[in-house]
Motif scaffolding. Sequence first.
Motif, PDB file in Angstrom:
ATOM      1  N   ALA A 367       0.904  -1.442  -0.009  1.00  0.00           N
ATOM      2  CA  ALA A 367      -0.010   0.141  -0.357  1.00  0.00           C
ATOM      3  C   ALA A 367       0.648   1.215  -0.087  1.00  0.00           C
ATOM      4  CB  ALA A 367      -1.060  -0.233   1.090  1.00  0.00           C
ATOM      5  N   VAL A 368       2.046   1.212   0.347  1.00  0.00           N
ATOM      6  CA  VAL A 368       2.824   2.149   0.506  1.00  0.00           C
ATOM      7  C   VAL A 368       3.120   2.277  -0.728  1.00  0.00           C
ATOM      8  CG1 VAL A 368       5.823   3.107   1.701  1.00  0.00           C
ATOM      9  CG2 VAL A 368       3.437   1.851   2.990  1.00  0.00           C
ATOM     10  N   GLU A 369       3.576   1.571  -1.297  1.00  0.00           N
ATOM     11  CA  GLU A 369       4.164   1.562  -2.696  1.00  0.00           C
ATOM     12  C   GLU A 369       3.509   2.477  -3.146  1.00  0.00           C
ATOM     13  OE1 GLU A 369       6.780   1.591  -4.100  1.00  0.00           O
ATOM     14  OE2 GLU A 369       7.858   0.893  -2.080  1.00  0.00           O
ATOM     15  N   SER A 370       1.878   1.980  -3.572  1.00  0.00           N
ATOM     16  CA  SER A 370       1.086   2.282  -4.442  1.00  0.00           C
ATOM     17  C   SER A 370       0.224   3.651  -4.098  1.00  0.00           C
ATOM     18  CB  SER A 370      -0.382   1.632  -3.977  1.00  0.00           C
ATOM     19  OG  SER A 370      -0.328   0.562  -4.466  1.00  0.00           O
ATOM     20  N   GLU A 371       0.856   4.148  -2.210  1.00  0.00           N
ATOM     21  CA  GLU A 371       0.524   5.374  -2.330  1.00  0.00           C
ATOM     22  C   GLU A 371       1.477   6.117  -3.430  1.00  0.00           C
ATOM     23  OE1 GLU A 371      -1.359   5.482   2.632  1.00  0.00           O
ATOM     24  OE2 GLU A 371       0.966   5.072   2.100  1.00  0.00           O
ATOM     25  N   ARG A 372       2.393   5.766  -3.483  1.00  0.00           N
ATOM     26  CA  ARG A 372       3.822   6.448  -4.067  1.00  0.00           C
ATOM     27  C   ARG A 372       3.230   6.367  -5.107  1.00  0.00           C
ATOM     28  NH1 ARG A 372       9.171   3.042  -1.312  1.00  0.00           N
ATOM     29  NH2 ARG A 372       9.025   4.489   1.123  1.00  0.00           N
ATOM     30  N   GLN A 374       0.446   6.615  -6.050  1.00  0.00           N
ATOM     31  CA  GLN A 374      -0.571   8.062  -6.392  1.00  0.00           C
ATOM     32  C   GLN A 374      -0.243   9.577  -6.587  1.00  0.00           C
ATOM     33  OE1 GLN A 374      -3.655   7.421  -3.059  1.00  0.00           O
ATOM     34  NE2 GLN A 374      -4.867   8.034  -4.610  1.00  0.00           N
ATOM     35  N   ALA A 375       0.590  10.122  -5.752  1.00  0.00           N
ATOM     36  CA  ALA A 375       1.502  10.845  -5.608  1.00  0.00           C
ATOM     37  C   ALA A 375       2.432  10.916  -6.530  1.00  0.00           C
ATOM     38  CB  ALA A 375       3.110  10.944  -4.045  1.00  0.00           C
ATOM     39  N   MET A 376       2.986  10.459  -8.193  1.00  0.00           N
ATOM     40  CA  MET A 376       3.786  10.434  -8.925  1.00  0.00           C
ATOM     41  C   MET A 376       2.778  10.403 -10.079  1.00  0.00           C
ATOM     42  SD  MET A 376       6.836   8.709  -8.106  1.00  0.00           S
ATOM     43  CE  MET A 376       8.037   9.030  -9.256  1.00  0.00           C
ATOM     44  N   LEU A 388      -5.089   1.562  -1.431  1.00  0.00           N
ATOM     45  CA  LEU A 388      -5.133   2.738  -1.004  1.00  0.00           C
ATOM     46  C   LEU A 388      -6.508   2.451   0.381  1.00  0.00           C
ATOM     47  CD1 LEU A 388      -4.619   4.508  -4.231  1.00  0.00           C
ATOM     48  CD2 LEU A 388      -2.964   4.716  -2.503  1.00  0.00           C
ATOM     49  N   LYS A 389      -7.518   1.634  -0.282  1.00  0.00           N
ATOM     50  CA  LYS A 389      -8.701   1.598   1.280  1.00  0.00           C
ATOM     51  C   LYS A 389      -7.815   1.494   2.120  1.00  0.00           C
ATOM     52  CE  LYS A 389     -13.393   0.034   1.775  1.00  0.00           C
ATOM     53  NZ  LYS A 389     -14.135  -1.258   1.432  1.00  0.00           N
ATOM     54  N   TYR A 390      -6.843  -0.076   1.638  1.00  0.00           N
ATOM     55  CA  TYR A 390      -6.357  -0.613   3.060  1.00  0.00           C
ATOM     56  C   TYR A 390      -5.984  -0.165   4.003  1.00  0.00           C
ATOM     57  CZ  TYR A 390      -3.446  -4.161   5.511  1.00  0.00           C
ATOM     58  OH  TYR A 390      -2.853  -4.929   6.299  1.00  0.00           O
ATOM     59  N   SER A 391      -4.728   1.458   3.308  1.00  0.00           N
ATOM     60  CA  SER A 391      -3.420   1.388   3.972  1.00  0.00           C
ATOM     61  C   SER A 391      -4.465   2.731   5.369  1.00  0.00           C
ATOM     62  CB  SER A 391      -2.452   2.642   3.061  1.00  0.00           C
ATOM     63  OG  SER A 391      -2.914   3.247   2.216  1.00  0.00           O
TER      64      SER A 391
END
Length: 447
Positions: A367-372, A374-376, A388-391
Amino acid sequence: MTESVQQLVRYTRIQEIVGDVIRLRASGVALGDIAEVENTDGEVSIARVIGLDRNIVSLQVFTGGKGLSTDATVRFLGRPLDVVYSPNILGRIFCGSGEPIDGGPLLTTDRHVPVGGPTVNPVMRVMPSRMIETRVPMIDLFNSLVESQKIPIFSVAGEPHNELLARIGFQADADVLVFGGMGLIFDDYHFFRKSFEEHGVFGRTIMFVNQASDPLVERLLIPDMALAVAERFAVEENKRVLVLLSDMTAYADAMKEIGVAQERIPAVRGYMGDLYTQLAQRYEKACDFKGAGSVTILTVTTMPGDDVTHPVPDNTGYITEGQFYLHGGVIDPFGSLSRLKQHVIGKETREDHSQVMNTMIRFYSEAVESERKQAMAFELSPFDKKLLKYSKLFRDRFMNIRVSLGVDEALDLCWKTLAECFEPKDLLMKQHLIDKYFPDIAEKETG
């Protein structure tokens, strides 16, 4: 007074005063012995032998060297510092010299035990095998605290490390709680006392407190007094004792200041070369005693500049059995580690604990990788959106240090969280555990 005691008493005058340290010539004195320093006005202070160089003895005066005359008289008592010990000290608060500061009755008739001393004989140690439930999910689920473990909370100034330490104290399933505060500001001291009182554990708590305005030498005595009392409760009363110490960096800084006053040659960043030894002597008091109780040590170690290579956290990491890394107001699952958790997970806890723990952390890492991504502004896959929902749910339900859940309750919430975000085929877990614990579709939809 017996003849043997008379032979240990020495009267002598001070040769030099450097800050809170006095030096004089004496013989037959041992390191750690205490002495009475009587000033010319008749005021008596307690001092402790902190250095021996042939017949030159260095003593740290508890009340400081201000106003002390070289004409003062020193009387060595021929024994190390001791601390009062009996069931009567439960619910009491003591200062760094061992005197009660809570306004309660004096304990002059109670038994005294020596402070310090060697660590436990290895043959009297039992392999750690019992869990201390703290009701903090990030500890109980992912880095379980085990009886007789020694483990620090690595933190920085401004983080809620004292709140976490207090919460563990009043929520942990321990018989006796021993708190040692070193260099605390009054607000922190009041917070700990109020927390223990409000949550109904003060009656089984002993507090040793050195405030920032108190003498420096008393800061060095706090861990020794707390551990001496804890050891007696564990050995003689068969109690499961949890020792909370805050802050070990303040303790190390006090050692550094005294080392400078003794004109000792510093090592890394001004700390003395025996920093590791001094810390280890205290941490190694953690023990599960054969045929008796246990002592578990949980400390706060602040890292100046968030630098884990700072001498205090660096040396601590070699001594302790893991750490809880407090970052951004939460216990970081990636920086935290309990090296003894395998002794209790799936043995003291439910059969699904290990699989749930690994799966939850694996998904959070993804999830942390998915957040990155999304940020990029990268394109997200359907599975990324699940992550993302899980995080968000993971942080709200488990990483918040104010969340209080029992182990089984937290495991059930883990399954509920997984069911809200993923399909059973996504979990990559043992099928019989999924069949037994994974919520049905109706529960998933209503959740």
